[in-house]
Structures are given as structure tokens and as C-alpha cells.
Scaffold this motif. Sequence first.
Motif, short mmCIF file in Angstrom:
data_model
loop_
_atom_site.label_atom_id
_atom_site.label_comp_id
_atom_site.label_asym_id
_atom_site.label_seq_id
_atom_site.Cartn_x
_atom_site.Cartn_y
_atom_site.Cartn_z
N SER A 1 35.60 35.17 30.63
CA SER A 1 34.89 35.49 31.72
C SER A 1 35.71 36.44 32.79
O SER A 1 37.08 36.38 32.64
CB SER A 1 34.67 34.17 32.48
OG SER A 1 35.87 33.62 33.06
N ARG A 2 35.30 37.28 33.46
CA ARG A 2 36.24 38.20 34.24
C ARG A 2 36.24 37.69 35.52
O ARG A 2 36.92 38.45 36.70
CB ARG A 2 35.66 39.53 34.18
CG ARG A 2 35.64 40.16 32.98
CD ARG A 2 36.76 40.58 32.20
NE ARG A 2 36.75 41.09 31.12
CZ ARG A 2 37.55 40.78 29.82
NH1 ARG A 2 38.27 39.72 29.95
NH2 ARG A 2 37.28 41.48 28.76
N ASN A 3 35.65 36.74 36.07
CA ASN A 3 35.75 36.15 37.08
C ASN A 3 35.49 37.09 38.53
O ASN A 3 36.02 36.88 39.81
CB ASN A 3 37.00 35.37 37.39
CG ASN A 3 37.44 34.33 36.48
OD1 ASN A 3 36.44 33.72 36.09
ND2 ASN A 3 38.51 34.31 35.93
N VAL A 4 34.41 37.90 38.21
CA VAL A 4 34.14 38.52 39.33
C VAL A 4 33.24 37.83 40.39
O VAL A 4 32.21 37.56 39.78
CB VAL A 4 33.60 40.05 38.97
CG1 VAL A 4 33.21 40.90 39.95
CG2 VAL A 4 34.63 40.85 38.03
N THR A 5 33.37 37.87 41.54
CA THR A 5 32.62 37.26 42.49
C THR A 5 31.59 38.36 43.18
O THR A 5 32.19 39.30 43.88
CB THR A 5 33.27 36.64 43.62
OG1 THR A 5 34.15 35.55 43.03
CG2 THR A 5 32.36 35.95 44.50
N ARG B 1 31.46 41.57 47.87
CA ARG B 1 32.15 41.36 46.39
C ARG B 1 33.48 41.08 46.67
O ARG B 1 34.16 41.63 47.65
CB ARG B 1 31.79 42.76 45.90
CG ARG B 1 32.19 42.79 44.55
CD ARG B 1 31.79 44.11 43.68
NE ARG B 1 32.37 44.25 42.37
CZ ARG B 1 31.69 44.13 41.38
NH1 ARG B 1 30.10 43.78 41.73
NH2 ARG B 1 32.00 44.29 40.25
N LYS B 2 34.05 40.42 45.77
CA LYS B 2 35.50 40.02 45.82
C LYS B 2 36.34 40.57 44.63
O LYS B 2 35.73 40.75 43.87
CB LYS B 2 35.87 38.54 45.86
CG LYS B 2 35.43 37.82 47.24
CD LYS B 2 35.55 36.32 47.16
CE LYS B 2 35.42 35.68 48.57
NZ LYS B 2 36.10 34.45 48.64
N SER B 3 37.54 40.90 44.80
CA SER B 3 38.51 41.27 43.78
C SER B 3 39.01 40.26 43.05
O SER B 3 38.83 39.20 43.59
CB SER B 3 39.46 42.25 44.27
OG SER B 3 39.30 43.27 45.15
N VAL B 4 39.16 40.52 41.70
CA VAL B 4 40.06 39.51 40.84
C VAL B 4 41.23 39.64 41.34
O VAL B 4 41.96 40.46 41.14
CB VAL B 4 39.58 39.70 39.38
CG1 VAL B 4 40.30 38.82 38.54
CG2 VAL B 4 38.19 39.83 39.25
N ARG B 5 41.81 38.28 41.84
CA ARG B 5 43.29 38.29 42.19
C ARG B 5 44.22 38.53 41.15
O ARG B 5 45.47 39.28 41.43
CB ARG B 5 43.50 36.87 42.76
CG ARG B 5 42.55 36.65 43.84
CD ARG B 5 42.47 37.66 44.99
NE ARG B 5 43.84 38.12 45.69
CZ ARG B 5 43.73 39.08 46.47
NH1 ARG B 5 42.81 39.85 46.82
NH2 ARG B 5 45.04 39.13 47.13
N MET C 1 36.57 45.45 38.42
CA MET C 1 36.90 44.18 38.77
C MET C 1 37.49 44.00 40.30
O MET C 1 37.82 43.00 40.71
CB MET C 1 38.04 43.61 37.74
CG MET C 1 37.31 43.45 36.54
SD MET C 1 38.44 42.92 35.27
CE MET C 1 39.05 41.29 35.73
#
Length: 173
Positions: A68-72, A81-85, A138
Motif C-alpha cells: 500500500s502506498r498510503n496516499v490519501t 489530497r495529502k502527501s505520504v510522509r 505520492m
Amino acid sequence: MLRSLIGNAIKGVSYASVLRIPIAAPVQKCSFSMLQVYNGSKCYPQITSIEAKSDLLKQSFDLQQPQSRNVTKFSLNKGKRKSVRAVVKRFRRLDWGAWIRTYTGRQKKLFSKSSNCKRRLRQHVFTNSAQSWLLDSMVTSFWRRPKNWVDDIYAPYHKRDEFFATKSKSFKV
């Protein structure tokens, strides 16, 4: 070979269930038949039966988590849209579009590594085009824009004038 054997068996079962063909009763799971193999100073168990190998293979597929790339894509508060920390923390985007990262494990077990290996671990690595595209997707546009940091240690790498597509235009006066 074993993976394709299992895949074909699974396909055969699904086709047979669709066509309503009677299938023989399933074989009971057998206990693993192991053979002790002596290799130098250690004794390694080795699986000999095909059923045991297929059972282990099925169990290993059950244990694996999907990536999973965890992209919101839509946040709960503002719907943005949020960045992947983890990408922001581990990678750095250069002005010409490439991403740069450090070697993995560069601070682990340094006492056991040679001086050449330590020197190599201090260097940075560029990501390839597929990885750069994935990292761009991402993060948000904020992290894709060029940044002007004070005393930027990556300042010499932000220009890539030797390549025609990223060459900066010089103005003649």
C-alpha cells in the motif's frame, strides 16, 4: 515451476466449478515429510513431498500483506489530497525533477563494514524514471515545486546543464 503448478491447479478447480463438473474429494493435508541434509557444520531440514511444498507456498501467500502506498486522495477535514510522509522524510526532489535518496542501512552495523563500504554508504543515489513518477504521484504539488532553502547542501545538484532537456537557458546581453 511449483508456483505455476499450483496456479494451474487453482485455475482447473475454478473452471470445473463453473462448468459443474464433479470433482474428486480433496486430498487431506499431509504432515510435512522432512529430510535432514547435512551441509558442512549445520543440519538443514529439506522438504521432499510436493504436497508439503504446495502447503508451505499457500501459507506464505496468506501471510504476505498487499503493498500500500498510503496516499490519501481526499482528507476528512478539507477533502484535499495529502502527501505520504515517508516520501517527504526519506527522499529529496531536485529542481530538474529527479529524486535523490541515501543508501539504505547507512547507519547500521558500521563496525562490521569496510572503509570502502562506509564511503559508498555516505553517497546518494538517484531514483530511476519509474520511481520518480511514483514519488511524484505520492506527494502534492507543494513538494514538486522547487524550494529555496538557506545553505542548501544539494545546491550543486539542482542544475543539470549537460543534458539538453534540463539545460537552463542562458541569456545573452
